[in-house]
Write an enzyme that holds these catalytic residues in place. Sequence first.
Site, PDB file in Angstrom:
ATOM      1  N   LYS A 131       1.227  -0.999  -0.287  1.00  0.00           N
ATOM      2  CA  LYS A 131      -0.170  -0.210   0.502  1.00  0.00           C
ATOM      3  C   LYS A 131       0.479   1.145   0.372  1.00  0.00           C
ATOM      4  O   LYS A 131       1.280   1.341   1.023  1.00  0.00           O
ATOM      5  CB  LYS A 131      -0.939   0.020   1.276  1.00  0.00           C
ATOM      6  CG  LYS A 131      -0.528  -0.446   2.927  1.00  0.00           C
ATOM      7  CD  LYS A 131       0.909   0.639   3.713  1.00  0.00           C
ATOM      8  CE  LYS A 131       0.181   1.690   3.438  1.00  0.00           C
ATOM      9  NZ  LYS A 131       1.963   2.602   3.945  1.00  0.00           N
ATOM     10  N   TYR A 215      -4.942   4.096   6.438  1.00  0.00           N
ATOM     11  CA  TYR A 215      -5.273   2.510   7.756  1.00  0.00           C
ATOM     12  C   TYR A 215      -6.265   3.117   7.646  1.00  0.00           C
ATOM     13  O   TYR A 215      -7.357   2.557   7.662  1.00  0.00           O
ATOM     14  CB  TYR A 215      -4.379   2.901   8.800  1.00  0.00           C
ATOM     15  CG  TYR A 215      -2.907   2.394   8.047  1.00  0.00           C
ATOM     16  CD1 TYR A 215      -3.039   0.540   8.010  1.00  0.00           C
ATOM     17  CD2 TYR A 215      -1.761   3.047   7.723  1.00  0.00           C
ATOM     18  CE1 TYR A 215      -1.847  -0.107   7.178  1.00  0.00           C
ATOM     19  CE2 TYR A 215      -0.554   1.708   7.219  1.00  0.00           C
ATOM     20  CZ  TYR A 215      -0.779   0.686   7.343  1.00  0.00           C
ATOM     21  OH  TYR A 215       0.551  -0.099   6.904  1.00  0.00           O
TER      22      TYR A 215
HETATM   23  P1  NAD Z   1      12.175   1.782   2.308  1.00  0.00           P
HETATM   24  O1  NAD Z   1      12.918   3.034   2.320  1.00  0.00           O
HETATM   25  O2  NAD Z   1      12.744   1.225   3.745  1.00  0.00           O
HETATM   26  O3  NAD Z   1      12.989   1.168   1.514  1.00  0.00           O
HETATM   27  C1  NAD Z   1      12.591   1.032   0.031  1.00  0.00           C
HETATM   28  C2  NAD Z   1      13.545   0.192  -0.848  1.00  0.00           C
HETATM   29  O4  NAD Z   1      13.360   0.853  -2.040  1.00  0.00           O
HETATM   30  C3  NAD Z   1      14.469   0.429  -0.499  1.00  0.00           C
HETATM   31  O5  NAD Z   1      15.621  -0.541  -0.025  1.00  0.00           O
HETATM   32  C4  NAD Z   1      15.666   1.253  -1.802  1.00  0.00           C
HETATM   33  O6  NAD Z   1      16.674   0.984  -1.550  1.00  0.00           O
HETATM   34  C5  NAD Z   1      14.592   0.566  -2.771  1.00  0.00           C
HETATM   35  N1  NAD Z   1      14.799   1.625  -3.736  1.00  0.00           N
HETATM   36  C6  NAD Z   1      14.332   1.116  -5.741  1.00  0.00           C
HETATM   37  N2  NAD Z   1      14.457   2.623  -6.143  1.00  0.00           N
HETATM   38  C7  NAD Z   1      14.254   2.884  -5.042  1.00  0.00           C
HETATM   39  C8  NAD Z   1      14.764   4.326  -5.286  1.00  0.00           C
HETATM   40  N3  NAD Z   1      13.965   5.315  -7.214  1.00  0.00           N
HETATM   41  N4  NAD Z   1      14.420   5.347  -4.869  1.00  0.00           N
HETATM   42  C9  NAD Z   1      14.677   5.159  -3.062  1.00  0.00           C
HETATM   43  N5  NAD Z   1      14.354   3.782  -2.826  1.00  0.00           N
HETATM   44  C10 NAD Z   1      14.760   3.288  -3.941  1.00  0.00           C
HETATM   45  O7  NAD Z   1      11.344   1.972   2.362  1.00  0.00           O
HETATM   46  P2  NAD Z   1       9.399   1.104   3.371  1.00  0.00           P
HETATM   47  O8  NAD Z   1       9.210   1.436   4.286  1.00  0.00           O
HETATM   48  O9  NAD Z   1      10.275  -0.544   2.772  1.00  0.00           O
HETATM   49  O10 NAD Z   1       8.548   0.855   2.608  1.00  0.00           O
HETATM   50  C11 NAD Z   1       8.351   0.570   1.383  1.00  0.00           C
HETATM   51  C12 NAD Z   1       7.031   0.431   0.589  1.00  0.00           C
HETATM   52  O11 NAD Z   1       6.466  -0.471   2.058  1.00  0.00           O
HETATM   53  C13 NAD Z   1       6.554   1.732   0.307  1.00  0.00           C
HETATM   54  O12 NAD Z   1       5.943   1.490  -0.615  1.00  0.00           O
HETATM   55  C14 NAD Z   1       5.232   1.629   2.168  1.00  0.00           C
HETATM   56  O13 NAD Z   1       4.796   2.356   1.961  1.00  0.00           O
HETATM   57  C15 NAD Z   1       5.456   0.249   2.082  1.00  0.00           C
HETATM   58  N6  NAD Z   1       5.228  -0.168   3.979  1.00  0.00           N
HETATM   59  C16 NAD Z   1       3.995  -0.195   4.397  1.00  0.00           C
HETATM   60  C17 NAD Z   1       4.102  -1.271   5.686  1.00  0.00           C
HETATM   61  C18 NAD Z   1       3.028  -1.855   5.934  1.00  0.00           C
HETATM   62  O14 NAD Z   1       3.052  -1.860   7.667  1.00  0.00           O
HETATM   63  N7  NAD Z   1       2.060  -2.453   5.040  1.00  0.00           N
HETATM   64  C19 NAD Z   1       5.163  -0.866   6.172  1.00  0.00           C
HETATM   65  C20 NAD Z   1       6.233   0.081   5.733  1.00  0.00           C
HETATM   66  C21 NAD Z   1       6.306   0.530   4.128  1.00  0.00           C
END
Ligand code: NAD
Length: 367
Positions: A131, A215
């Site tokens: 999401k 949410y």
């Molecule tokens: P994060 O920044 O920790 O991870 C993102 C990853 O994408 C990184 O490893 C990064 O290197 C990579 N990436 C690839 N191309 C990129 C670019 N062009 N720019 C930036 N990063 C790039 O983020 P996250 O917290 O893991 O979130 C990732 C996804 O998961 C989002 O869509 C977020 O909404 C979702 N999320 C959902 C929940 C949940 O509880 N359902 C919780 C956290 C995150």
Amino acid sequence: MGTRREVLGIGAGVAALGLAPGLAGQSHASTRKIGYAVVGLGYYATRQIMPNFAGCEHSRLVALVSGTPAKLEQYGAQYGIPASHRYSYDQFDTIRDNPDIDAVYIVLPNSLHAEYSIRAAQAGKHVLCEKPMATSVAECQAMIAASRKAGKKLMIGYRSRFEPYNRLAIELARGGHVGPTRLVTAEHGFPIKPDQWRLDKALSGGGSMMDIGIYSLNAARYLTGEEPAEVSAVESTDRSDPRFRTVEDRVSFVLRFPSGIQANCISSYSSAHNGYRVIGTQGWIALEPATPYTGQAMTIRKDNVTTPRTLPEPARNQFVGQLDHLAECVLTGATPIVPGEEGLADMRLIEAIYRSAAERRHVELKA
Ligand code: NAD
């Protein structure tokens, strides 16, 4: 929707799917684990999702996709993923040649969800996408079309639908436990740290609404089982705060549902809260917090008596439930309870909320 029997990935595994007794063990489908490739090895993928494959009955981690060779090396070694199953983004489309990969879990910044979901479908893979589903209605529609064309499943990472307290809240609310629902209040927010992709609209698609307000929005929809007919929103953002140069901070939004239920919701990147309350004619059901990774707490007030409600530790947590749900749908042909259409419904409303806030008027939604 309110009366539809849901196929759930919680508790009894394949038995929960209502399969004929005896199918388990006879069918190769019931013993085969669905192989997932995780795309994007950031916080959520590595800390929350990947460790939970260990608890899955029908899912296993078989491949990794990352732009960082050191992460592929580290997590590949940790999870026993051979070099042949580790991919850079440039190599992504070659997953089509890997029969071990049944499904792809997209855990990238929001603006990359559509592209990688569509490429995964074109490579013949089922998709579980985090999401918010994407950053616009048009992208969501393109994702649904791509999965349909490929004949593959598309599911959105609405993990709360696999969390027992949220499931109980849905059952109680829709069952009229505190009388017919009149109001829902839902609040989600946290003070966001600076310097991250969530604060760059090009990568996030928007601010608190896309990330955490969703949410509140999704809960208002799943607690009522209805689709809003009207939206009204007010936004408050301090544009001199360096965090909020391109994305919004706080949004208060009101949803009016066809039955007359009203939902008053909050989304925020500068205050700390997480919860909702379903208010009926005889009292209320409160889940506070409602949607963290763990630690949900339910209180019910009915006929002037307030009682905490606790559930036993579930056999499968919400992360395992979510992963196994898509796997079970792949194995049985069922449709996920949170398909692409669910992400599209939220995205339509987020666009309506933004429009209402920008134009300072109510936005009516077509049925
Ligand atoms: P994060 O920044 O920790 O991870 C993102 C990853 O994408 C990184 O490893 C990064 O290197 C990579 N990436 C690839 N191309 C990129 C670019 N062009 N720019 C930036 N990063 C790039 O983020 P996250 O917290 O893991 O979130 C990732 C996804 O998961 C989002 O869509 C977020 O909404 C979702 N999320 C959902 C929940 C949940 O509880 N359902 C919780 C956290 C995150």
